[in-house]
Structure formats: structure tokens, C-alpha cells
Write an enzyme that holds these catalytic residues in place. Structure first.
Site, PDB file in Angstrom:
ATOM      1  N   LYS A  13       1.256 -10.298  45.857  1.00 23.56           N
ATOM      2  CA  LYS A  13      -0.149 -10.636  45.586  1.00 23.56           C
ATOM      3  C   LYS A  13      -0.750  -9.671  44.566  1.00 23.56           C
ATOM      4  O   LYS A  13      -1.381 -10.096  43.597  1.00 23.56           O
ATOM      5  CB  LYS A  13      -0.982 -10.581  46.887  1.00 23.56           C
ATOM      6  N   ARG A  86      -8.457 -12.365  55.602  1.00 14.69           N
ATOM      7  CA  ARG A  86      -7.208 -12.138  56.315  1.00 14.69           C
ATOM      8  C   ARG A  86      -7.232 -12.674  57.726  1.00 14.69           C
ATOM      9  O   ARG A  86      -6.257 -12.556  58.452  1.00 14.69           O
ATOM     10  CB  ARG A  86      -6.966 -10.647  56.385  1.00 14.69           C
ATOM     11  N   ARG A 125       9.221  -0.404  47.190  1.00 15.82           N
ATOM     12  CA  ARG A 125       7.935  -0.304  46.497  1.00 15.82           C
ATOM     13  C   ARG A 125       7.456   1.143  46.343  1.00 15.82           C
ATOM     14  O   ARG A 125       7.523   1.946  47.253  1.00 15.82           O
ATOM     15  CB  ARG A 125       6.859  -1.073  47.243  1.00 15.82           C
ATOM     16  N   ARG A 158       3.721   4.146  49.887  1.00 12.24           N
ATOM     17  CA  ARG A 158       2.584   3.964  50.781  1.00 12.24           C
ATOM     18  C   ARG A 158       2.947   4.344  52.210  1.00 12.24           C
ATOM     19  O   ARG A 158       4.045   4.026  52.681  1.00 12.24           O
ATOM     20  CB  ARG A 158       2.141   2.495  50.748  1.00 12.24           C
ATOM     21  N   ARG A 169       2.655  -5.251  60.338  1.00  9.82           N
ATOM     22  CA  ARG A 169       1.845  -5.970  59.344  1.00  9.82           C
ATOM     23  C   ARG A 169       2.288  -7.437  59.235  1.00  9.82           C
ATOM     24  O   ARG A 169       1.468  -8.337  59.067  1.00  9.82           O
ATOM     25  CB  ARG A 169       1.962  -5.276  57.978  1.00  9.82           C
TER      26      ARG A 169
HETATM   27  P1  AP5 Z   1       3.073  -6.295  45.740  1.00  3.47           P
HETATM   28  O1  AP5 Z   1       2.525  -6.976  44.545  1.00  3.47           O
HETATM   29  O2  AP5 Z   1       2.619  -4.904  46.055  1.00  3.47           O
HETATM   30  O3  AP5 Z   1       2.910  -7.221  47.034  1.00  3.47           O
HETATM   31  P2  AP5 Z   1       1.647  -7.555  47.927  1.00  3.47           P
HETATM   32  O4  AP5 Z   1       1.717  -8.982  48.328  1.00  3.47           O
HETATM   33  O5  AP5 Z   1       0.389  -7.114  47.240  1.00  3.47           O
HETATM   34  O6  AP5 Z   1       2.022  -6.670  49.187  1.00  3.47           O
HETATM   35  P3  AP5 Z   1       1.190  -5.671  50.071  1.00  3.47           P
HETATM   36  O7  AP5 Z   1       2.183  -5.018  50.975  1.00  3.47           O
HETATM   37  O8  AP5 Z   1       0.314  -4.772  49.239  1.00  3.47           O
HETATM   38  O9  AP5 Z   1       0.294  -6.635  50.860  1.00  3.47           O
HETATM   39  P4  AP5 Z   1      -0.464  -6.371  52.106  1.00  3.47           P
HETATM   40  O10 AP5 Z   1      -1.281  -7.603  52.186  1.00  3.47           O
HETATM   41  O11 AP5 Z   1       0.342  -6.044  53.301  1.00  3.47           O
HETATM   42  O12 AP5 Z   1      -1.235  -4.981  51.795  1.00  3.47           O
HETATM   43  P5  AP5 Z   1      -2.737  -4.634  51.416  1.00  3.47           P
HETATM   44  O13 AP5 Z   1      -2.681  -3.525  50.455  1.00  3.47           O
HETATM   45  O14 AP5 Z   1      -3.509  -5.853  51.063  1.00  3.47           O
HETATM   46  O15 AP5 Z   1       4.674  -6.342  45.632  1.00  3.47           O
HETATM   47  C1  AP5 Z   1       5.484  -5.719  46.607  1.00  3.47           C
HETATM   48  C2  AP5 Z   1       6.699  -5.073  45.912  1.00  3.47           C
HETATM   49  O16 AP5 Z   1       7.526  -6.085  45.365  1.00  3.47           O
HETATM   50  C3  AP5 Z   1       6.354  -4.143  44.728  1.00  3.47           C
HETATM   51  O17 AP5 Z   1       7.294  -3.115  44.686  1.00  3.47           O
HETATM   52  C4  AP5 Z   1       6.469  -5.053  43.494  1.00  3.47           C
HETATM   53  O18 AP5 Z   1       6.792  -4.321  42.327  1.00  3.47           O
HETATM   54  C5  AP5 Z   1       7.625  -5.959  43.929  1.00  3.47           C
HETATM   55  N1  AP5 Z   1       7.519  -7.325  43.424  1.00  3.47           N
HETATM   56  C6  AP5 Z   1       6.399  -8.080  43.305  1.00  3.47           C
HETATM   57  N2  AP5 Z   1       6.698  -9.297  42.867  1.00  3.47           N
HETATM   58  C7  AP5 Z   1       8.053  -9.333  42.715  1.00  3.47           C
HETATM   59  C8  AP5 Z   1       8.995 -10.326  42.296  1.00  3.47           C
HETATM   60  N3  AP5 Z   1       8.603 -11.563  41.961  1.00  3.47           N
HETATM   61  N4  AP5 Z   1      10.308 -10.007  42.290  1.00  3.47           N
HETATM   62  C9  AP5 Z   1      10.728  -8.772  42.640  1.00  3.47           C
HETATM   63  N5  AP5 Z   1       9.888  -7.779  43.023  1.00  3.47           N
HETATM   64  C10 AP5 Z   1       8.569  -8.067  43.070  1.00  3.47           C
HETATM   65  O19 AP5 Z   1      -3.299  -4.125  52.817  1.00  3.47           O
HETATM   66  C11 AP5 Z   1      -2.891  -2.926  53.390  1.00  3.47           C
HETATM   67  C12 AP5 Z   1      -3.688  -2.667  54.674  1.00  3.47           C
HETATM   68  O20 AP5 Z   1      -5.111  -2.568  54.363  1.00  3.47           O
HETATM   69  C13 AP5 Z   1      -3.617  -3.753  55.739  1.00  3.47           C
HETATM   70  O21 AP5 Z   1      -2.462  -3.613  56.550  1.00  3.47           O
HETATM   71  C14 AP5 Z   1      -4.922  -3.497  56.499  1.00  3.47           C
HETATM   72  O22 AP5 Z   1      -4.804  -2.397  57.360  1.00  3.47           O
HETATM   73  C15 AP5 Z   1      -5.886  -3.138  55.391  1.00  3.47           C
HETATM   74  N6  AP5 Z   1      -6.565  -4.331  54.853  1.00  3.47           N
HETATM   75  C16 AP5 Z   1      -6.425  -4.856  53.612  1.00  3.47           C
HETATM   76  N7  AP5 Z   1      -7.169  -5.961  53.481  1.00  3.47           N
HETATM   77  C17 AP5 Z   1      -7.809  -6.141  54.678  1.00  3.47           C
HETATM   78  C18 AP5 Z   1      -8.699  -7.130  55.182  1.00  3.47           C
HETATM   79  N8  AP5 Z   1      -9.098  -8.164  54.429  1.00  3.47           N
HETATM   80  N9  AP5 Z   1      -9.141  -7.002  56.452  1.00  3.47           N
HETATM   81  C19 AP5 Z   1      -8.758  -5.963  57.215  1.00  3.47           C
HETATM   82  N10 AP5 Z   1      -7.891  -5.016  56.822  1.00  3.47           N
HETATM   83  C20 AP5 Z   1      -7.422  -5.101  55.561  1.00  3.47           C
END
Ligand code: AP5
Length: 224
Positions: A13, A86, A125, A158, A169
Site C-alpha cells: 500500500k 481499518r 522490509r 520497523r 497484524r
Molecule cells: P509496503 O509498501 O511497506 O506495504 P504496506 O502494504 O504499506 O505494508 P505495511 O506493513 O506498512 O502495512 P500495515 O497496514 O500493516 O502498516 P501501517 O504502517 O499502515 O511494502 C512492504 C514491503 O514489500 C517493502 O519492503 C516494499 O519495498 C516491498 N514491496 C512492495 N511492493 C512490492 C512488490 N510488488 N514486489 C516486491 N516487493 C514489494 O500500520 C502500522 C500500525 O499502525 C498498525 O499495526 C496500527 O497499530 C497502526 N495504525 C495504522 N493505521 C491505523 C488505523 N487506521 N487505525 C488504527 N491503527 C492504525
């Protein structure tokens, strides 16, 4: 364009949101990035968020919704919401907020892929401490080890990418976020994108799903 990006942890994402936002001149509002910045700067919000993030749980809705609403006010030319909503309460809060402004969502992109692919991506990552850009040391190493190609900042892992936290997660995603696919499908907004391919392939599919295939980039003016 007012777009939500849905998908499990590791779906890409953040990676796709940055590219789509740059292409279409949209604000990229990533709740995870905003929380991490607050943790890093040791703000009050960061202290609250950290305890939930370290366990892989969601930060409370009231805190999260207020933060996003502030972000929307600063994005009059359109935005990509990455990591929000979410759960159902957040989706409903967003819907009612947007109703008051008369500017509803234009699309919801769901980046979907097998769980084992997502887990593998997360394991490799690393994220730039300065600009938050994600990299993958296994799949796409940077030109200089442990250094951001874009801004030269240091790459870090991270805290919530530890294996047991990632498992939690994914559980939270299945329980709380997956039902939103149906919520947005019923509203005619959902576009499912196969996110298992390379970054470029996924970008092409996501761009097509938004009605703007990559080949059109030069001919079309940026959308507002
Ligand atoms: P990346 O682009 O980082 O993936 P992502 O989908 O953004 O994954 P996240 O782990 O960041 O998502 P998440 O939803 O768990 O975390 P968030 O930060 O929102 O890609 C992942 C890896 O793959 C990277 O190394 C990238 O280079 C690689 N990659 C990407 N595309 C690729 C491809 N096509 N091929 C190969 N490699 C690829 O949330 C973290 C925490 O914050 C949550 O757990 C929660 O505690 C809190 N939080 C966030 N939002 C909320 C909310 N709305 N409500 C409550 N708590 C929240």
C-alpha cells in the site's frame, strides 16, 4: 480523486500510494507513517500509539479519526488514504465526515495477495528513517546498503515487523479490515488489484483500475 487503499500488511500500500500520489498530484495520507513520526518525535500522540503498534493492535478510533480528519482538511486537491479506514467504525466515521463536505470517495483500491507473499515482503522490509520510503533488502536492494536511494537517509527495520507482531497484524486485518471489502463493494467503489506481482506490474494494474493506464501518463494532465 479521493481514494482509499486497502490490503493486508505487506501488500504494498505504501509503495503504490507514493507512486500514485506523485503521478496524480494527490496528498498521501498514511496513518502508519503519521503514527511512526509521532513515535519518533515522542509526542503525546506517539506515546499513545506506540503501545498499540508494538503489539500489532489498532490505535483507538477516536485518536485515529481525528488525525485523519486534520489531514483531509489539508488536501483540497485530492488524496490517497493508506491504512485508513481499518475497521467498520472508521469507515463509517469517514463516510459521515465526507458527507458533510459533499466530496465522497471516488474509488477504493484493494491490493490483495497470498499471505505468504506478504510475510516474505515484510521480513525483508527496511524503511527510511527520514522520508519513510519502504525498501526490501531481499527483493530490491538499495544502491548503497542501508541507505535510502531517494534522500540518503538511514534504513531501519520497523519494530512491528517482528514475526509475532506481524502474525497479530494479519489477524487484525482479517478480523477488522477485511469486512470493509464488502462495505465498499456494496457502495460500488471497490476495485480489486492483484498485488502479488512486481512493483511495476502492480502499479500498472492499480493505474488501470483507476482508469488511467500507465501508457497514458504523458498525454493526460494530472487529475485534480
Ligand atoms: P509496503 O509498501 O511497506 O506495504 P504496506 O502494504 O504499506 O505494508 P505495511 O506493513 O506498512 O502495512 P500495515 O497496514 O500493516 O502498516 P501501517 O504502517 O499502515 O511494502 C512492504 C514491503 O514489500 C517493502 O519492503 C516494499 O519495498 C516491498 N514491496 C512492495 N511492493 C512490492 C512488490 N510488488 N514486489 C516486491 N516487493 C514489494 O500500520 C502500522 C500500525 O499502525 C498498525 O499495526 C496500527 O497499530 C497502526 N495504525 C495504522 N493505521 C491505523 C488505523 N487506521 N487505525 C488504527 N491503527 C492504525
Amino acid at each position: 480523486m479521493r481514494i482509499v487503499l486497502l490490503g493486508p500488511p505487506g501488500a504494498g500500500k505504501g509503495t503504490q500510494a507514493k507512486r500514485l500520489a506523485a503521478r496524480h498530484g494527490l496528498a498521501h495520507i498514511a496513518t502508519g507513517d503519521l503514527f511512526r513520526r509521532n513515535v519518533q518525535e515522542e509526542t503525546e500522540l506517539g506515546t499513545i500509539a506506540r503501545s498499540y503498534m508494538d503489539r500489532g493492535d489498532l490505535v483507538p478510533d477516536d485518536v485515529t479519526v481525528a488525525m485523519v480528519v486534520r489531514g483531509l482538511e489539508l488536501a483540497p486537491r485530492g488524496y490517497l488514504l493508506d491504512g485508513f479506514p481499518r475497521n467498520m467504525a472508521q469507515a463509517e466515521a469517514l463516510e459521515s465526515e465526507l458527507e458533510t463536505t459533499g466530496r465522497p470517495l471516488t474509488a477504493v483500491l484493494a491490493l490483495l495477495l497470498p499471505e505468504e507473499v506478504a510475510v516474505k515482503r515484510i521480513a525483508g522490509r527496511r524503511t527510511c528513517r527520514s522520508c519513510q520510503r519502504p525498501y526490501n533488502v531481499e527483493l530490491e536492494p538499495t544502491a548503497v546498503p542501508d541507505t535510502c536511494d531517494a534522500c540518503g537517509g538511514p534504513l531501519v527495520q520497523r519494530a512491528d515487523d517482528a514475526v509475532d507482531v506481524v502474525r497479530r497484524r494479519l489477524e487484525v486485518y482479517r478480523e477488522s479490515t477485511e469486512p470493509l471489502l464488502d462495505f465498499y463493494d456494496r457502495r460500488g467503489l471497490l476495485r480489486v488489484v492483484d498485488a502479488a506481482g512486481t512493483e511495476d506490474q502492480v502499479f500498472e494494474l492499480a493505474s488501470r483500475a483507476l482508469g488511467h493506464p500507465v501508457g497514458d501518463a504523458e498525454e493526460r494532465p494530472a487529475l485534480r
